[in-house]
Write a protein that holds these residues in place. Structure first.
Motif, PDB file in Angstrom:
ATOM      1  N   LEU A 477       0.692  -1.149   0.076  1.00  0.00           N
ATOM      2  CA  LEU A 477       0.065  -0.059   0.093  1.00  0.00           C
ATOM      3  C   LEU A 477       0.862   1.417  -0.035  1.00  0.00           C
ATOM      4  O   LEU A 477       0.463   2.327  -0.664  1.00  0.00           O
ATOM      5  CB  LEU A 477      -0.878   0.134   1.085  1.00  0.00           C
ATOM      6  CG  LEU A 477      -1.872  -1.170   1.227  1.00  0.00           C
ATOM      7  CD1 LEU A 477      -2.778  -1.094   2.506  1.00  0.00           C
ATOM      8  CD2 LEU A 477      -3.034  -0.565  -0.172  1.00  0.00           C
ATOM      9  N   ASP A 478       1.963   1.130   0.833  1.00  0.00           N
ATOM     10  CA  ASP A 478       2.932   2.228   0.644  1.00  0.00           C
ATOM     11  C   ASP A 478       3.454   2.529  -0.643  1.00  0.00           C
ATOM     12  O   ASP A 478       3.763   3.694  -1.278  1.00  0.00           O
ATOM     13  CB  ASP A 478       4.037   2.066   1.580  1.00  0.00           C
ATOM     14  CG  ASP A 478       3.557   2.281   3.198  1.00  0.00           C
ATOM     15  OD1 ASP A 478       2.468   2.882   3.522  1.00  0.00           O
ATOM     16  OD2 ASP A 478       4.319   1.825   3.892  1.00  0.00           O
ATOM     17  N   ALA A 479       3.808   1.389  -1.351  1.00  0.00           N
ATOM     18  CA  ALA A 479       4.275   1.659  -2.882  1.00  0.00           C
ATOM     19  C   ALA A 479       3.129   2.040  -3.700  1.00  0.00           C
ATOM     20  O   ALA A 479       3.501   2.709  -4.742  1.00  0.00           O
ATOM     21  CB  ALA A 479       4.802   0.390  -3.086  1.00  0.00           C
ATOM     22  N   GLN A 480       1.914   1.576  -3.466  1.00  0.00           N
ATOM     23  CA  GLN A 480       0.738   2.212  -4.340  1.00  0.00           C
ATOM     24  C   GLN A 480       0.632   3.827  -4.270  1.00  0.00           C
ATOM     25  O   GLN A 480       0.422   4.477  -5.069  1.00  0.00           O
ATOM     26  CB  GLN A 480      -0.385   1.692  -3.951  1.00  0.00           C
ATOM     27  CG  GLN A 480      -0.469   0.054  -4.464  1.00  0.00           C
ATOM     28  CD  GLN A 480      -1.527  -0.716  -3.938  1.00  0.00           C
ATOM     29  OE1 GLN A 480      -2.430  -0.220  -3.046  1.00  0.00           O
ATOM     30  NE2 GLN A 480      -1.870  -2.138  -4.762  1.00  0.00           N
ATOM     31  N   ASP A 481       0.748   3.957  -2.667  1.00  0.00           N
ATOM     32  CA  ASP A 481       0.673   5.606  -2.609  1.00  0.00           C
ATOM     33  C   ASP A 481       1.745   6.467  -3.116  1.00  0.00           C
ATOM     34  O   ASP A 481       1.764   7.637  -3.581  1.00  0.00           O
ATOM     35  CB  ASP A 481       0.591   5.902  -0.999  1.00  0.00           C
ATOM     36  CG  ASP A 481       0.598   7.243  -0.450  1.00  0.00           C
ATOM     37  OD1 ASP A 481      -0.507   7.678  -0.775  1.00  0.00           O
ATOM     38  OD2 ASP A 481       1.460   7.918  -0.169  1.00  0.00           O
ATOM     39  N   GLY A 482       3.097   5.771  -3.175  1.00  0.00           N
ATOM     40  CA  GLY A 482       4.132   6.424  -3.798  1.00  0.00           C
ATOM     41  C   GLY A 482       4.006   6.649  -5.082  1.00  0.00           C
ATOM     42  O   GLY A 482       4.437   7.776  -5.993  1.00  0.00           O
ATOM     43  N   LEU A 483       3.468   5.619  -5.827  1.00  0.00           N
ATOM     44  CA  LEU A 483       3.190   5.472  -7.266  1.00  0.00           C
ATOM     45  C   LEU A 483       1.999   6.567  -7.635  1.00  0.00           C
ATOM     46  O   LEU A 483       1.904   7.366  -8.561  1.00  0.00           O
ATOM     47  CB  LEU A 483       2.675   4.281  -7.828  1.00  0.00           C
ATOM     48  CG  LEU A 483       2.183   4.225  -9.268  1.00  0.00           C
ATOM     49  CD1 LEU A 483       3.350   4.464 -10.272  1.00  0.00           C
ATOM     50  CD2 LEU A 483       1.618   2.508  -9.672  1.00  0.00           C
ATOM     51  N   ALA A 484       0.936   6.700  -6.882  1.00  0.00           N
ATOM     52  CA  ALA A 484       0.019   7.643  -6.872  1.00  0.00           C
ATOM     53  C   ALA A 484       0.621   9.140  -6.808  1.00  0.00           C
ATOM     54  O   ALA A 484       0.195   9.984  -7.576  1.00  0.00           O
ATOM     55  CB  ALA A 484      -1.252   7.576  -5.748  1.00  0.00           C
ATOM     56  N   GLN A 485       1.366   9.309  -5.941  1.00  0.00           N
ATOM     57  CA  GLN A 485       1.815  10.596  -5.912  1.00  0.00           C
ATOM     58  C   GLN A 485       3.035  11.040  -7.023  1.00  0.00           C
ATOM     59  O   GLN A 485       2.965  11.980  -7.447  1.00  0.00           O
ATOM     60  CB  GLN A 485       2.844  10.748  -4.607  1.00  0.00           C
ATOM     61  CG  GLN A 485       2.234  10.572  -3.216  1.00  0.00           C
ATOM     62  CD  GLN A 485       2.901  10.924  -1.979  1.00  0.00           C
ATOM     63  OE1 GLN A 485       3.620  11.922  -2.145  1.00  0.00           O
ATOM     64  NE2 GLN A 485       2.911  10.006  -1.138  1.00  0.00           N
TER      65      GLN A 485
END
Length: 515
Positions: A477-485
């Motif tokens: 989920l952290d990686a997905q948040d980084g990708l969204a940013q």
């Protein structure tokens, strides 16, 4: 002796020369004739901007309404609504209306001014004046009697007694004035007004460019906040589950209090991420409402439903430096301000020479309306010359100010062109870097997804605990948040690139400038 007929052609041309003299003088204009300066020639000679290669763009003419390339109908509606209703744009449009009206005024000032006048006066003489006249008549009559002319004295007394100093006056007439623009003062003023109107129109176009870009950036930030809120809530649920399992394991003696406190801390950290994201979303909604000319909260219903971030267009067109210089409104504004300052030099120079104004009046005056006619008509034609021969250096100082102002505008224009080229190349470099960042974060997110899948297989085989799985899922989920940013950053860089190219403006509508 020279024959008389040899002078006949010259004698015939002389009256024609005098007749044409005002027209010849009217064609004279003092001051420099403005030409658009050629700035940044090495850059405009290149086929593409220097940083275009590293940004992955194609060499082509970009679309003016670039936001439609994102394929988001709601974004299209908001931008169109902002361009129609934004208070800032309405203020800029009003300034364009005023400057174009001034331009028409300056053109009209080159033509004669004609006016009409009519008046009526009723004069009531004071009693003291009437008594003085009658006293004068009595003195004259007494002189006549003393000279042995009693009959004449009686007539004089009667005539002075009948004198009525009260009178009425009727006046009608037409007057005209025309300043002969011998040295171009009026024409330079009209030239300046036209340039200033062009500068205000360019300022309106620049405001449109800024508004479209800023609104799109706020909209993208809002959509990203929604996406990140959803990811944060998923991460919070995973942290809650990890905390629940840690407490169960502690109760069975499989975990210590330290493990529970660590899970508790992770859960609270995840909880702390959500309020700022929600505040960002609320702020973005209110900013969007302001941009479209609405009150805070007016767009909550339209923006309430979640939506994915728009997808970047596959093909991004960027043209060359010469096209950018022609298109960017801030450059056009600086160039028009330079043209206006050039016209001011000519206006200052005309003060060294005389101003000639033709004045004319045709009117009639009489004591009654019936007496107004050809016999009561009067005509006045007078040329009026005004010339400040001795001004003790005031006009020289004005000319120096105008020339210095023109040099300053020239420097400002050059600086605007160079800053625009720097802006576009920086935007290209940042856009290329954002693309690379998205590629790296995409790989990181894919790796975290594969790790989650492998951990699920180990958990099903009994080789890993549920807490290990939840920890891997949290990392995913952290990686997905980084990708969204990173995706948001790429879209923001795309918007900045379109803004640096000067896209998103249109001519002021005729309905707005003809009121």
């Amino acid at each position: 002796m020279t024959p008389l007929n040899s002078f006949q052609p010259a004698a015939r041309l002389r009256p024609l020369s005098f007749a044409l003299l005002p027209l010849l003088l009217a064609g004279c204009m003092l001051g420099p004739d403005y030409t658009r300066p050629d700035v940044a020639r090495p850059a405009t000679a290149q086929a593409a901007l220097p940083r275009a290669d590293q940004a992955g763009v194609v060499a082509a003419a970009p679309p003016s309404q670039w936001w439609r390339e994102l394929r988001d109908p709601l974004l299209d509606e908001l931008v169109d609504e902002a361009l129609r209703n934004s208070p800032n744009l309405r203020a800029a449009q009003a300034k364009v209306v005023a400057s174009r009206a001034l331009q028409r005024q300056r053109r009209a000032e080159q033509l004669p001014s004609v006016g009409a006048a009519a008046g009526y006066a009723n004069v009531q003489a004071p009693d003291s004046l009437n008594d003085s006249v009658r006293g004068l008549g009595e003195n004259v009559a007494q002189v006549a009697e003393a000279n042995g002319r009693p009959q004449e004295a009686a007539q004089l007394r009667q005539q002075f007694a009948d004198v009525d100093l009260d009178t009425e006056l009727y006046v009608v007439g037409f007057d005209a004035s025309w300043e002969l623009d011998l040295f171009g003062r009026r024409r330079r003023a009209a030239e300046q007004a036209a340039a200033e109107a062009g500068a205000d129109a360019a300022a309106l176009a620049d405001a449109q460019v800024q508004l479209a870009a800023e609104l799109t950036q706020v909209y993208l930030s809002y959509r990203s906040s929604q996406q990140r809120i959803a990811l944060a809530e998923d991460n919070l649920r995973a942290a809650d589950e990890a905390l629940r399992l840690s407490r169960q394991r502690r109760e069975r003696g499989a975990d210590s209090d330290l493990q529970v406190e660590r899970a508790q801390a992770q859960r609270e950290q995840q909880q702390a991420r959500i309020p700022p994201l929600r505040a960002q979303a609320d702020e973005a909604r209110d900013v969007l409402a302001l941009m479209v000319g609405r009150e805070p909260g007016a767009l909550d219903g339209r923006l309430g439903q979640g939506a994915e971030l728009p997808v970047l267009p596959a093909r991004i067109a960027v043209d060359d430096a010469a096209a950018l210089i022609r298109r960017r409104p801030d450059i056009r504004k600086a160039e028009r301000e330079l043209a206006a300052s050039s016209a001011q030099i000519g206006q200052a120079l005309t003060a060294y020479f005389p101003q000639v104004t033709l004045l004319g009046t045709v009117g009639a005056g009489a004591g009654s309306l019936s007496d107004l006619g050809s016999d009561s008509a009067a005509t006045i034609v007078a040329p009026f010359l005004r010339w400040s021969v001795f001004d003790f250096g005031r006009n020289k100082a004005r000319v120096a100010q105008a020339r210095a102002g023109n040099e300053a505008r020239m420097a400002a224009y050059e600086g605007t062109v160079l800053a625009a080229l720097q802006d576009a190349n920086t935007a290209l470099a940042r856009f290329g870097a954002a693309r690379q960042q998205v590629q790296a974060t995409t790989r990181a997110e894919a790796s975290a997804t594969r790790a989650d899948r492998l951990m699920q297989q180990r958990r099903q085989a009994g080789a890993a605990s549920q807490i290990d799985l939840l920890d891997v899922q949290r990392q995913q989920l952290d990686a997905q948040d980084g990708l969204a940013q990173a995706q948001l950053q790429l879209l923001v860089r795309y918007v900045a690139l379109q803004k640096s190219l000067g896209l998103g403006w249109q001519e002021a509508p005729e309905a707005a400038v003809s009121r």
